[in-house]
Design a protein around this motif. Sequence first.
Motif, PDB file in Angstrom:
ATOM      1  N   TYR A   1       4.879  21.295  -7.035  1.00  0.00           N
ATOM      2  CA  TYR A   1       5.340  20.175  -6.212  1.00  0.00           C
ATOM      3  C   TYR A   1       5.697  20.641  -4.806  1.00  0.00           C
ATOM      4  CZ  TYR A   1       5.450  17.539 -10.531  1.00  0.00           C
ATOM      5  OH  TYR A   1       5.082  16.909 -11.695  1.00  0.00           O
ATOM      6  N   GLY A   2       5.119  21.777  -4.381  1.00  0.00           N
ATOM      7  CA  GLY A   2       5.348  22.283  -3.036  1.00  0.00           C
ATOM      8  C   GLY A   2       4.861  21.278  -1.994  1.00  0.00           C
ATOM      9  N   GLY A   3       5.728  20.910  -1.073  1.00  0.00           N
ATOM     10  CA  GLY A   3       5.353  19.946  -0.040  1.00  0.00           C
ATOM     11  C   GLY A   3       5.410  18.501  -0.493  1.00  0.00           C
ATOM     12  N   LEU A   4       6.052  18.238  -1.635  1.00  0.00           N
ATOM     13  CA  LEU A   4       6.078  16.870  -2.153  1.00  0.00           C
ATOM     14  C   LEU A   4       6.786  15.906  -1.200  1.00  0.00           C
ATOM     15  CD1 LEU A   4       5.534  14.825  -4.401  1.00  0.00           C
ATOM     16  CD2 LEU A   4       7.694  15.514  -5.467  1.00  0.00           C
ATOM     17  N   THR A   5       7.919  16.333  -0.635  1.00  0.00           N
ATOM     18  CA  THR A   5       8.681  15.431   0.240  1.00  0.00           C
ATOM     19  C   THR A   5       7.866  14.977   1.450  1.00  0.00           C
ATOM     20  OG1 THR A   5      10.782  16.395  -0.468  1.00  0.00           O
ATOM     21  CG2 THR A   5      10.777  15.157   1.605  1.00  0.00           C
ATOM     22  N   PRO A   6       7.314  15.928   2.264  1.00  0.00           N
ATOM     23  CA  PRO A   6       6.488  15.455   3.379  1.00  0.00           C
ATOM     24  C   PRO A   6       5.225  14.739   2.921  1.00  0.00           C
ATOM     25  CG  PRO A   6       6.348  17.847   3.180  1.00  0.00           C
ATOM     26  CD  PRO A   6       7.457  17.396   2.281  1.00  0.00           C
ATOM     27  N   SER A   7       4.744  15.091   1.724  1.00  0.00           N
ATOM     28  CA  SER A   7       3.561  14.413   1.202  1.00  0.00           C
ATOM     29  C   SER A   7       3.852  12.951   0.878  1.00  0.00           C
ATOM     30  CB  SER A   7       3.047  15.122  -0.057  1.00  0.00           C
ATOM     31  OG  SER A   7       1.874  14.500  -0.537  1.00  0.00           O
ATOM     32  N   LEU A   8       5.030  12.693   0.316  1.00  0.00           N
ATOM     33  CA  LEU A   8       5.411  11.309   0.023  1.00  0.00           C
ATOM     34  C   LEU A   8       5.597  10.523   1.314  1.00  0.00           C
ATOM     35  CD1 LEU A   8       7.940  11.724  -2.945  1.00  0.00           C
ATOM     36  CD2 LEU A   8       5.595  10.866  -3.049  1.00  0.00           C
ATOM     37  N   VAL A   9       6.196  11.186   2.311  1.00  0.00           N
ATOM     38  CA  VAL A   9       6.345  10.544   3.623  1.00  0.00           C
ATOM     39  C   VAL A   9       4.965  10.252   4.205  1.00  0.00           C
ATOM     40  CG1 VAL A   9       7.143  10.848   5.999  1.00  0.00           C
ATOM     41  CG2 VAL A   9       8.581  11.608   4.094  1.00  0.00           C
ATOM     42  N   GLY A  10       4.064  11.266   4.105  1.00  0.00           N
ATOM     43  CA  GLY A  10       2.704  11.103   4.614  1.00  0.00           C
ATOM     44  C   GLY A  10       1.939  10.014   3.888  1.00  0.00           C
ATOM     45  N   THR A  11       2.102   9.969   2.574  1.00  0.00           N
ATOM     46  CA  THR A  11       1.408   8.954   1.782  1.00  0.00           C
ATOM     47  C   THR A  11       1.903   7.554   2.137  1.00  0.00           C
ATOM     48  OG1 THR A  11       1.031  10.459  -0.071  1.00  0.00           O
ATOM     49  CG2 THR A  11       0.993   8.108  -0.562  1.00  0.00           C
ATOM     50  N   ALA A  12       3.224   7.401   2.211  1.00  0.00           N
ATOM     51  CA  ALA A  12       3.786   6.090   2.565  1.00  0.00           C
ATOM     52  C   ALA A  12       3.317   5.668   3.959  1.00  0.00           C
ATOM     53  CB  ALA A  12       5.318   6.151   2.517  1.00  0.00           C
ATOM     54  N   ALA A  13       3.339   6.628   4.899  1.00  0.00           N
ATOM     55  CA  ALA A  13       2.902   6.318   6.263  1.00  0.00           C
ATOM     56  C   ALA A  13       1.409   6.003   6.300  1.00  0.00           C
ATOM     57  CB  ALA A  13       3.213   7.493   7.193  1.00  0.00           C
ATOM     58  N   SER A  14       0.607   6.854   5.642  1.00  0.00           N
ATOM     59  CA  SER A  14      -0.847   6.685   5.668  1.00  0.00           C
ATOM     60  C   SER A  14      -1.277   5.364   5.034  1.00  0.00           C
ATOM     61  CB  SER A  14      -1.533   7.851   4.930  1.00  0.00           C
ATOM     62  OG  SER A  14      -1.347   9.056   5.627  1.00  0.00           O
ATOM     63  N   GLN A  15      -0.782   5.123   3.827  1.00  0.00           N
ATOM     64  CA  GLN A  15      -1.175   3.904   3.132  1.00  0.00           C
ATOM     65  C   GLN A  15      -0.622   2.667   3.824  1.00  0.00           C
ATOM     66  OE1 GLN A  15      -3.421   3.970   0.927  1.00  0.00           O
ATOM     67  NE2 GLN A  15      -3.434   6.165   0.538  1.00  0.00           N
ATOM     68  N   GLY A  16       0.616   2.784   4.324  1.00  0.00           N
ATOM     69  CA  GLY A  16       1.200   1.650   5.040  1.00  0.00           C
ATOM     70  C   GLY A  16       0.418   1.310   6.302  1.00  0.00           C
ATOM     71  N   VAL A  17       0.128   2.339   7.107  1.00  0.00           N
ATOM     72  CA  VAL A  17      -0.649   2.140   8.337  1.00  0.00           C
ATOM     73  C   VAL A  17      -2.041   1.627   8.014  1.00  0.00           C
ATOM     74  CG1 VAL A  17      -1.774   3.357  10.252  1.00  0.00           C
ATOM     75  CG2 VAL A  17       0.621   3.818   9.728  1.00  0.00           C
ATOM     76  N   TYR A  18      -2.668   2.266   7.020  1.00  0.00           N
ATOM     77  CA  TYR A  18      -4.047   1.896   6.694  1.00  0.00           C
ATOM     78  C   TYR A  18      -4.145   0.439   6.251  1.00  0.00           C
ATOM     79  CZ  TYR A  18      -8.747   2.083   4.842  1.00  0.00           C
ATOM     80  OH  TYR A  18     -10.079   1.833   4.621  1.00  0.00           O
TER      81      TYR A  18
ATOM     82  N   GLY B   1       0.827  -1.210   0.000  1.00  0.00           N
ATOM     83  CA  GLY B   1       0.000   0.000   0.000  1.00  0.00           C
ATOM     84  C   GLY B   1       0.855   1.250   0.000  1.00  0.00           C
ATOM     85  N   ALA B   2       1.946   1.238   0.768  1.00  0.00           N
ATOM     86  CA  ALA B   2       2.859   2.385   0.812  1.00  0.00           C
ATOM     87  C   ALA B   2       3.501   2.607  -0.559  1.00  0.00           C
ATOM     88  CB  ALA B   2       3.939   2.156   1.868  1.00  0.00           C
ATOM     89  N   GLY B   3       3.935   1.523  -1.190  1.00  0.00           N
ATOM     90  CA  GLY B   3       4.541   1.636  -2.519  1.00  0.00           C
ATOM     91  C   GLY B   3       3.559   2.144  -3.562  1.00  0.00           C
ATOM     92  N   GLY B   4       2.358   1.593  -3.551  1.00  0.00           N
ATOM     93  CA  GLY B   4       1.336   2.037  -4.496  1.00  0.00           C
ATOM     94  C   GLY B   4       0.956   3.489  -4.272  1.00  0.00           C
ATOM     95  N   GLY B   5       0.881   3.902  -3.003  1.00  0.00           N
ATOM     96  CA  GLY B   5       0.537   5.282  -2.683  1.00  0.00           C
ATOM     97  C   GLY B   5       1.582   6.268  -3.168  1.00  0.00           C
ATOM     98  N   ILE B   6       2.854   5.926  -3.026  1.00  0.00           N
ATOM     99  CA  ILE B   6       3.940   6.796  -3.472  1.00  0.00           C
ATOM    100  C   ILE B   6       3.889   6.999  -4.983  1.00  0.00           C
ATOM    101  CG2 ILE B   6       6.446   6.900  -3.794  1.00  0.00           C
ATOM    102  CD1 ILE B   6       6.710   5.694  -0.984  1.00  0.00           C
ATOM    103  N   ILE B   7       3.699   5.916  -5.719  1.00  0.00           N
ATOM    104  CA  ILE B   7       3.632   6.011  -7.183  1.00  0.00           C
ATOM    105  C   ILE B   7       2.429   6.850  -7.616  1.00  0.00           C
ATOM    106  CG2 ILE B   7       3.277   4.685  -9.310  1.00  0.00           C
ATOM    107  CD1 ILE B   7       4.908   2.426  -7.984  1.00  0.00           C
ATOM    108  N   ALA B   8       1.277   6.619  -7.001  1.00  0.00           N
ATOM    109  CA  ALA B   8       0.074   7.383  -7.329  1.00  0.00           C
ATOM    110  C   ALA B   8       0.263   8.865  -7.004  1.00  0.00           C
ATOM    111  CB  ALA B   8      -1.122   6.828  -6.560  1.00  0.00           C
ATOM    112  N   GLN B   9       0.937   9.148  -5.896  1.00  0.00           N
ATOM    113  CA  GLN B   9       1.170  10.536  -5.477  1.00  0.00           C
ATOM    114  C   GLN B   9       2.078  11.262  -6.454  1.00  0.00           C
ATOM    115  OE1 GLN B   9      -0.544  12.032  -3.364  1.00  0.00           O
ATOM    116  NE2 GLN B   9       0.568  12.969  -1.684  1.00  0.00           N
ATOM    117  N   LEU B  10       3.133  10.595  -6.896  1.00  0.00           N
ATOM    118  CA  LEU B  10       4.061  11.204  -7.849  1.00  0.00           C
ATOM    119  C   LEU B  10       3.365  11.562  -9.160  1.00  0.00           C
ATOM    120  CD1 LEU B  10       7.214   8.955  -7.310  1.00  0.00           C
ATOM    121  CD2 LEU B  10       7.026  11.397  -6.783  1.00  0.00           C
ATOM    122  N   ILE B  11       2.441  10.713  -9.585  1.00  0.00           N
ATOM    123  CA  ILE B  11       1.742  10.930 -10.853  1.00  0.00           C
ATOM    124  C   ILE B  11       0.735  12.074 -10.758  1.00  0.00           C
ATOM    125  CG2 ILE B  11       0.101   9.893 -12.498  1.00  0.00           C
ATOM    126  CD1 ILE B  11       1.485   7.195 -11.940  1.00  0.00           C
TER     127      ILE B  11
END
Length: 341
Positions: A64-81, A11-21
Amino acid sequence: MSDALINGLAGAGGGIIAQLITYPLQTVNTRQQTERDLKKEKRKLGTIEQMCQVVKQEGWERLYGGLTPSLVGTAASQGVYYYFYQIFRTKAEIKALERQKRGIGDGSVGMFSSLLVAALSGCVNVLLTNPIWVVVTRMQTHTKISKKDRPDRLTTTAPEETVLSVIEPPPYGTSHAVQEVYDEAGFWGFWKGVAPTLIMVSNPSIQFMLYETMLKKLKKRRSLSKQGNTGITALEIFLLGALAKLGATVVTYPLLVVKARLQAKQVTTGDKRHHYKGTLDAILKMIRYEGFNGFYKGMSTKIVQSVLAAAVLFMVKEELVKGARILLLKDGINSMKSKPP
């Protein structure tokens, strides 16, 4: 490796890829949601127009403002979820089988149980990751200031000759956003918008309920038509994820707007119509000064962004889970073969 951990990492991996796109669309949508101009006659810019405006006035990097914390947030959110979703889902499946043994039900997880599993997973996710999204929202809505808006720094030329070039302020990074939130509201400022966000748990809950229901029906139909073959293609997963997210977004979008308003930088001086003390205050002021249309600002952008992101996430996540299980199975077979008889 447990099934829950596999799903969490996938989920974390899929979320990161979706976020980048889809991230530029997300940035524009956040700005649309937090836009507070009350003038009815002002023409609203479309998604593409607003993206072009951001690039022209502030540069590509602002998309892409905030992309770095967003990727961290996405990986954390999707991973936890997904981690907790799989744990709760497994327990729900065990209980469903126990009920079947007692002659109750068919052994499958029902729609209500699926909704409850998704809701519980979402609540855990929100409480753990909300601070990250507060910082991301600040960075997405932070804009550079033009000389026109800074009279103290204007030249002495005539008004028509005023240069509207962008002033380059000190870089606004993650640490600046964190400090800004803390200065405004202290430690609990990082949980701004948590009330509508917890209510927004209904979004992924509805999404997963629709997804699991459609997936189960598709597998059942496939098994009947192809002699037990329940294989689902990546494209079918993509389409199911898109349909599920579309339904969930349409139902819960107003809450997204309220959450974004609360998490964006608050206007503490000047027009009090732009300052929100809490969730209820934000809702009442939006109804009073903007009407119900204010709750649907940027909805078309959000539908495109979230539906595309969800579809990519589901597709990538399912493929990663499938690949991980195959690798683990091969490793298990190889280890058994290598053992001496």
